[in-house]
Design a protein around this motif. Sequence first.
Motif: not given
Length: 148
Positions: A19, A70-71, A73, A75, A98, A104, A108
């Motif tokens: 991923l 779960y993105q 959230q 983590y 990236t 992305n 960051y």
Amino acid sequence: MEIKIIKKNKKNFLDLLLLGDEQEDMIDKYLESGKMFALYDDDDLKSICVVTKEGKDVIEIKNLATYEKYQRQGYGSKLIKYIFEYYRDKCKTIFVGTGDGTSNVSFYEHCGFKLSHKVKNFFIENYDHPIFENGVQVADMIYLRKEI
Ligand SMILES: CC(C)(COP(=O)(O)OP(=O)(O)OC[C@H]1O[C@@H](n2cnc3c(N)ncnc32)[C@H](O)[C@@H]1OP(=O)(O)O)[C@@H](O)C(=O)NCCC(=O)NCCS
């Protein structure tokens, strides 16, 4: 929440690694030498990160991924924060590369990284297939850096 350092059988995490970096032979270039961190919540794997040493006082985040469901959230940010703490007395600069123009970059920046430099056509020259995000082909790698 618990963050573990994974030393053995890192390929067991291949679904998440792919991923973050969708070509397996590119992952193979850094997986063995890299340090792998895995974030679990309720005993369930949420995110992974692979970090390499690139020189005295310099490390690079080579792969970071949170399972899609779960993105957004928190983590990914928690894992990055843990990595800042883990490396605080071991290095001075963290780089991450990236796709230029991808979401992305916002992630960051949210984590405190600043734009550094670009490697033109990195994804075209190093990957065996075109890489797309939101229907747009990604050509250049953009590096961000953070001093810790
Ligand atoms: C990049 C990635 C690891 C972020 O992980 P995450 O667990 O979703 O991150 P967080 O929930 O901690 O996000 C924190 C903040 O970053 C920013 N952010 C995260 N994903 C974003 C997106 N897709 N678009 C814009 N901003 C984003 C937001 O400011 C977000 O805060 P908010 O949700 O309150 O708005 C995750 O999107 C992912 O796995 N993507 C696919 C793999 C990948 O491309 N990895 C990067 C390899 S370099």
